[in-house]
Design a protein around this motif. Structure first.
Motif, PDB file in Angstrom:
ATOM      1  N   ILE A 286      17.203 -11.398  39.509  1.00 44.78           N
ATOM      2  CA  ILE A 286      16.041 -11.868  40.265  1.00 44.78           C
ATOM      3  C   ILE A 286      15.715 -10.797  41.297  1.00 44.78           C
ATOM      4  N   VAL A 287      14.636 -10.070  41.056  1.00 49.68           N
ATOM      5  CA  VAL A 287      14.242  -8.957  41.930  1.00 49.68           C
ATOM      6  C   VAL A 287      13.074  -9.407  42.800  1.00 49.68           C
ATOM      7  N   ASP A 288      13.365  -9.592  44.079  1.00 51.06           N
ATOM      8  CA  ASP A 288      12.334 -10.058  45.025  1.00 51.06           C
ATOM      9  C   ASP A 288      11.581 -11.262  44.470  1.00 51.06           C
ATOM     10  N   GLY A 289      12.342 -12.196  43.904  1.00 49.59           N
ATOM     11  CA  GLY A 289      11.767 -13.435  43.397  1.00 49.59           C
ATOM     12  C   GLY A 289      11.325 -13.392  41.949  1.00 49.59           C
ATOM     13  N   GLU A 290      11.314 -12.222  41.324  1.00 55.01           N
ATOM     14  CA  GLU A 290      10.875 -12.099  39.929  1.00 55.01           C
ATOM     15  C   GLU A 290      12.086 -12.015  39.001  1.00 55.01           C
ATOM     16  N   TRP A 291      12.099 -12.876  37.968  1.00 56.36           N
ATOM     17  CA  TRP A 291      13.199 -12.897  37.005  1.00 56.36           C
ATOM     18  C   TRP A 291      12.979 -11.817  35.949  1.00 56.36           C
ATOM     19  N   ILE A 292      14.017 -10.989  35.706  1.00 53.07           N
ATOM     20  CA  ILE A 292      13.924  -9.961  34.666  1.00 53.07           C
ATOM     21  C   ILE A 292      15.226  -9.925  33.875  1.00 53.07           C
ATOM     22  N   ILE A 293      15.132  -9.502  32.606  1.00 48.27           N
ATOM     23  CA  ILE A 293      16.342  -9.279  31.821  1.00 48.27           C
ATOM     24  C   ILE A 293      16.920  -7.916  32.187  1.00 48.27           C
ATOM     25  N   ASP A 294      18.128  -7.654  31.740  1.00 50.82           N
ATOM     26  CA  ASP A 294      18.789  -6.380  32.013  1.00 50.82           C
ATOM     27  C   ASP A 294      18.111  -5.292  31.177  1.00 50.82           C
ATOM     28  N   PRO A 295      17.451  -4.322  31.800  1.00 48.19           N
ATOM     29  CA  PRO A 295      16.686  -3.328  31.033  1.00 48.19           C
ATOM     30  C   PRO A 295      17.544  -2.379  30.204  1.00 48.19           C
ATOM     31  N   VAL A 296      18.838  -2.278  30.481  1.00 46.32           N
ATOM     32  CA  VAL A 296      19.688  -1.356  29.720  1.00 46.32           C
ATOM     33  C   VAL A 296      20.590  -2.091  28.728  1.00 46.32           C
ATOM     34  N   ASN A 297      20.446  -3.403  28.629  1.00 45.59           N
ATOM     35  CA  ASN A 297      21.247  -4.195  27.693  1.00 45.59           C
ATOM     36  C   ASN A 297      20.344  -4.671  26.562  1.00 45.59           C
ATOM     37  N   SER A 298      20.585  -4.152  25.370  1.00 47.15           N
ATOM     38  CA  SER A 298      19.735  -4.496  24.224  1.00 47.15           C
ATOM     39  C   SER A 298      20.069  -5.854  23.620  1.00 47.15           C
ATOM     40  N   VAL A 299      21.198  -6.448  24.025  1.00 48.29           N
ATOM     41  CA  VAL A 299      21.614  -7.739  23.463  1.00 48.29           C
ATOM     42  C   VAL A 299      20.991  -8.859  24.286  1.00 48.29           C
ATOM     43  N   LYS A 300      20.176  -9.674  23.640  1.00 47.59           N
ATOM     44  CA  LYS A 300      19.531 -10.788  24.333  1.00 47.59           C
ATOM     45  C   LYS A 300      19.312 -11.941  23.366  1.00 47.59           C
ATOM     46  N   GLU A 301      19.152 -13.140  23.928  1.00 45.10           N
ATOM     47  CA  GLU A 301      18.969 -14.344  23.120  1.00 45.10           C
ATOM     48  C   GLU A 301      17.977 -15.281  23.803  1.00 45.10           C
ATOM     49  N   TYR A 302      17.353 -16.131  22.985  1.00 43.40           N
ATOM     50  CA  TYR A 302      16.501 -17.192  23.510  1.00 43.40           C
ATOM     51  C   TYR A 302      17.363 -18.397  23.869  1.00 43.40           C
ATOM     52  N   ASP A 303      17.016 -19.070  24.954  1.00 44.16           N
ATOM     53  CA  ASP A 303      17.686 -20.326  25.262  1.00 44.16           C
ATOM     54  C   ASP A 303      16.878 -21.483  24.680  1.00 44.16           C
ATOM     55  N   ASN A 304      17.326 -22.720  24.930  1.00 44.57           N
ATOM     56  CA  ASN A 304      16.662 -23.878  24.323  1.00 44.57           C
ATOM     57  C   ASN A 304      15.308 -24.193  24.949  1.00 44.57           C
ATOM     58  N   LYS A 305      14.924 -23.420  25.975  1.00 46.21           N
ATOM     59  CA  LYS A 305      13.610 -23.591  26.585  1.00 46.21           C
ATOM     60  C   LYS A 305      12.654 -22.462  26.217  1.00 46.21           C
ATOM     61  N   GLY A 306      13.125 -21.570  25.344  1.00 45.97           N
ATOM     62  CA  GLY A 306      12.280 -20.471  24.913  1.00 45.97           C
ATOM     63  C   GLY A 306      12.326 -19.250  25.804  1.00 45.97           C
ATOM     64  N   ASN A 307      13.222 -19.239  26.792  1.00 45.14           N
ATOM     65  CA  ASN A 307      13.351 -18.084  27.674  1.00 45.14           C
ATOM     66  C   ASN A 307      14.286 -17.043  27.057  1.00 45.14           C
ATOM     67  N   VAL A 308      13.992 -15.777  27.293  1.00 36.56           N
ATOM     68  CA  VAL A 308      14.847 -14.696  26.811  1.00 36.56           C
ATOM     69  C   VAL A 308      15.821 -14.305  27.917  1.00 36.56           C
ATOM     70  N   ASN A 309      17.124 -14.272  27.587  1.00 37.59           N
ATOM     71  CA  ASN A 309      18.154 -13.900  28.552  1.00 37.59           C
ATOM     72  C   ASN A 309      18.997 -12.758  28.006  1.00 37.59           C
ATOM     73  N   SER A 310      19.516 -11.938  28.891  1.00 35.10           N
ATOM     74  CA  SER A 310      20.475 -10.910  28.496  1.00 35.10           C
ATOM     75  C   SER A 310      21.814 -11.570  28.189  1.00 35.10           C
ATOM     76  N   VAL A 311      22.610 -10.915  27.338  1.00 36.99           N
ATOM     77  CA  VAL A 311      23.884 -11.473  26.892  1.00 36.99           C
ATOM     78  C   VAL A 311      25.017 -10.524  27.264  1.00 36.99           C
ATOM     79  N   CYS A 312      26.068 -11.085  27.842  1.00 33.48           N
ATOM     80  CA  CYS A 312      27.284 -10.332  28.163  1.00 33.48           C
ATOM     81  C   CYS A 312      28.440 -10.934  27.374  1.00 33.48           C
ATOM     82  N   MET A 313      29.105 -10.110  26.547  1.00 34.24           N
ATOM     83  CA  MET A 313      30.265 -10.557  25.785  1.00 34.24           C
ATOM     84  C   MET A 313      31.530 -10.043  26.465  1.00 34.24           C
ATOM     85  N   VAL A 314      32.439 -10.951  26.790  1.00 36.04           N
ATOM     86  CA  VAL A 314      33.704 -10.585  27.420  1.00 36.04           C
ATOM     87  C   VAL A 314      34.810 -10.799  26.404  1.00 36.04           C
ATOM     88  N   LYS A 315      35.523  -9.702  26.050  1.00 31.96           N
ATOM     89  CA  LYS A 315      36.591  -9.781  25.047  1.00 31.96           C
ATOM     90  C   LYS A 315      37.837  -9.093  25.557  1.00 31.96           C
TER      91      LYS A 315
END
Length: 315
Positions: A286-315
């Motif tokens: 959230i940059v000064d109130g604006e929601w953005i995905i991670d610009p350097v992370n190509s892995v992203k998914e839609y949630d059940n509301k149709g929003n696109v989110n960045s994905v972090c896998m921890v292994k």
């Protein structure tokens, strides 16, 4: 609390227990796990059937359950006339505890493990029948001087043997023998980030939960298993927003809070470090109130509301 390789141990209720180091001897052959990498190691001197056949070694491949026993995909790199190595990222493996594998030389000769190797298992055909050979096993959890989690049990000085058993080794009753100390027993393991259940086995038959760990869950036998949450430190970083006044990290790991995880300005980037258990997480900045995905992370998914989110896998 002692941190090793950016991994920490916490109870599910976020109570942390101390980590320490102890000595464990290992005679495991064929691989080593160092940090986030698996290093497969083939030494021709360990395999008489290869050493004594007189053929020149042109290539060596790793073949196992992790690559569907492919004979020509994981080519090893020659170190010298006797040793070949191949490094793989530990994250490409599944969360299973173990995998069977072997080395194949010149695309036709299987390197047969010795019965003296600690990490061998009977090879079986597709019907499950035992063959007259062995396979090697790779374990994602193992005892080592340099492990990241130390399990301690106070008391029971009169016991002849204490074993640690849990979901990290499929409840094996023999593998992780604990060492006696001045005030009890202990063993140090290297564990990947995840939530694990475990118990101590006293003299082969008496199973007890960890009396020092208040985190536990009921099991199918009417008793309880102790629970630990092995976490990994993840650094979230957002660059090229030098003129922003405020950057906040929000995701399912903090219930999408819009004000809790305020990122810190470090040179030209905004940074926030968070300890996470193994698994998949969705997040945004959230940059000064604006929601953005991670610009350097190509892995992203839609949630059940149709929003696109960045994905972090921890292994």
């Amino acid at each position: 609390m002692i941190l090793k390789n950016n991994i920490s141990l916490s109870f599910l209720c976020f109570l942390f227990i101390a980590l320490s180091v102890n000595s464990q001897n290992s005679t495991i052959k064929g691989y080593k796990i160092r940090g986030e990498n698996v290093i497969f190691i083939f030494n021709v001197n360990d395999y008489p059937n290869i050493k004594n056949n007189g053929d020149t070694i042109d290539d060596v491949f790793v073949s196992g359950e992790f690559n569907n026993w492919a004979k020509d995909q994981w080519r090893m790199n020659k170190v010298n006339d006797s040793v070949y190595k191949l490094q793989k990222d530990l994250s490409i493996f599944t969360s299973d505890f173990d995998w069977e594998f072997k080395f194949i030389v010149n695309s036709e000769h299987w390197a047969e493990p010795s019965r003296d190797f600690k990490n061998i298992v009977d090879a079986r055909d597709y019907k499950g029948q035992k063959l007259m050979t062995y396979n090697l096993k790779l374990y994602s959890a193992f005892a080592t001087d340099y492990g990241n989690v130390t399990f301690k049990l106070k008391g029971y000085e009169d016991a002849e043997k204490v074993v640690l058993s849990g979901t990290f080794n499929r409840w094996d009753e023999t593998n992780f023998k604990m060492k006696p100390t001045e005030d009890g027993w202990e063993v140090t393991l290297q564990l990947r980030p995840d939530i694990y259940k475990y118990k101590f086995i006293i003299d082969n038959h008496h199973w007890i939960e960890d009396p020092q760990n208040p985190s536990k869950v009921e099991n199918e036998f009417g008793g309880f298993n102790s629970v630990i949450d092995v976490q990994k430190n993840i650094e979230f970083r957002l660059c090229d927003y030098q003129n922003a006044e405020s950057v906040i990290l929000s995701g399912d790991f903090n219930d999408w809070s819009e004000d809790t995880y305020r990122m810190t300005r470090v040179n030209d980037c905004w940074v926030f470090n968070q300890k996470l258990s193994g698994g998949k997480y969705h997040y945004k900045f959230i940059v000064d109130g604006e929601w953005i995905i991670d610009p350097v992370n190509s892995v992203k998914e839609y949630d059940n509301k149709g929003n696109v989110n960045s994905v972090c896998m921890v292994k």
